[in-house]
Design a protein around this motif. Structure first.
Motif, PDB file in Angstrom:
ATOM      1  N   ALA A 152       0.849  -1.197   0.000  1.00 51.11           N
ATOM      2  CA  ALA A 152       0.000   0.000   0.000  1.00 51.11           C
ATOM      3  C   ALA A 152       0.883   1.244   0.000  1.00 51.11           C
ATOM      4  O   ALA A 152       1.911   1.299   0.679  1.00 51.11           O
ATOM      5  CB  ALA A 152      -0.903   0.000   1.222  1.00 51.11           C
TER       6      ALA A 152
ATOM      7  N   SER B 261      -2.987   5.402   0.306  1.00 54.09           N
ATOM      8  CA  SER B 261      -3.945   4.282   0.306  1.00 54.09           C
ATOM      9  C   SER B 261      -4.649   4.137   1.645  1.00 54.09           C
ATOM     10  O   SER B 261      -4.069   4.393   2.704  1.00 54.09           O
ATOM     11  CB  SER B 261      -3.207   2.985  -0.027  1.00 54.09           C
ATOM     12  OG  SER B 261      -4.030   1.864   0.182  1.00 54.09           O
TER      13      SER B 261
ATOM     14  N   ASN C  34      -4.839   1.296  -4.923  1.00 53.01           N
ATOM     15  CA  ASN C  34      -4.361   1.480  -3.555  1.00 53.01           C
ATOM     16  C   ASN C  34      -2.904   1.061  -3.369  1.00 53.01           C
ATOM     17  O   ASN C  34      -2.345   1.250  -2.285  1.00 53.01           O
ATOM     18  CB  ASN C  34      -5.215   0.662  -2.583  1.00 53.01           C
ATOM     19  CG  ASN C  34      -6.599   1.242  -2.376  1.00 53.01           C
ATOM     20  OD1 ASN C  34      -6.768   2.157  -1.574  1.00 53.01           O
ATOM     21  ND2 ASN C  34      -7.581   0.723  -3.096  1.00 53.01           N
TER      22      ASN C  34
END
Length: 245
Positions: free
Chosen positions: A41, A45, A57
């Motif tokens: 991530a 995100s 993301n």
């Protein structure tokens, strides 16, 4: 008419490395074991690993082409990553996040959201589809793209799970809504895979060097491969028959 499996691949950390396998045992309703177990991530995100999240993301090859040059090996809970411009890294993604973030930072563009944490989705791999999918890719279609571009291309650009040969180009698009037997496993083919800029990067160098999307557009689409779900589990080996049921 049937084809045969030419190669099997998994990607332990989404967009961060590929691993070739000789065989794999599929599980009904699940992604390929060891495939996209983790995802990275970025700092913008909201993904926390509690559930599946869309690819936007995560740090990925479409935004950071150098990631495409990573190869990986998964052993238990440990992953070893290799890249032509970085030393090999062996670590446990669930434990050694800072070690990984330091390793990958030089591969990330300065104008993109920085990688922030590794997440692990419960009970499934973090594939691009919102259902647990396996990607099936046709060597005939790959060769057609190569011919269109007038050059050899690594199949690693497409990040597919199961590759097959012996069937016409784009034949896989006719499988939507149908069941396919590969080795001992049976799949239901659900949708075509629309491709992104990640495929323009060379998996050996991480440099963008081929207009794969332009080549696909010459067939009036931007798709390569299909997503399928596992209906019946079982083991698949390289060389196994691919049969439309």
């Amino acid at each position: 008419m049937s084809g045969s499996v030419t190669s099997i691949w998994r990607h332990p950390i989404k967009s961060h490395g590929r691993e070739r396998l000789d065989r794999i045992t599929m599980i009904p309703g699940h992604t390929m074991p060891g495939d996209r177990v983790w995802a990275v991530a970025h700092e913008a995100s909201k993904a926390d690993g509690s559930e599946w999240a869309p690819c936007a993301n995560f740090s990925r090859g479409a935004k950071a082409p150098q990631l495409m040059a990573i190869s990986a090996q998964l052993q238990g809970d440990s992953v070893t990553l290799s890249h032509p411009n970085r030393p090999d890294l062996s670590f446990e993604p669930d434990v050694h996040q800072d070690t990984f973030l330091d390793w990958v930072k030089p591969l990330m563009p300065a104008d993109r959201a920085a990688s922030a944490r590794i997440v692990r989705a419960a009970n499934r791999g973090m594939t691009d589809s919102d259902f647990p999918s396996i990607s099936l890719c046709n060597m005939s279609s790959h060769r057609a793209v190569e011919q269109k571009l007038g050059r050899d291309l690594s199949i690693a650009r497409w990040r597919g799970n199961i590759w097959f040969d012996g069937l016409p180009l784009w034949n896989e698009f006719d499988w939507i809504g149908r069941d396919i037997r590969i080795g001992e496993a049976v799949f239901h083919v659900r949708e075509r895979i629309t491709r992104c800029l990640a495929t323009t990067a060379n998996p050996e160098t991480g440099e963008r060097d081929a207009d794969t999307l332009g080549a696909l557009s010459s067939w009036d689409h931007q798709d390569f491969g299909v997503y399928a779900e596992v209906l019946e589990g079982g083991t698949i080996h390289t060389g196994d028959e691919v049969q439309v049921l």
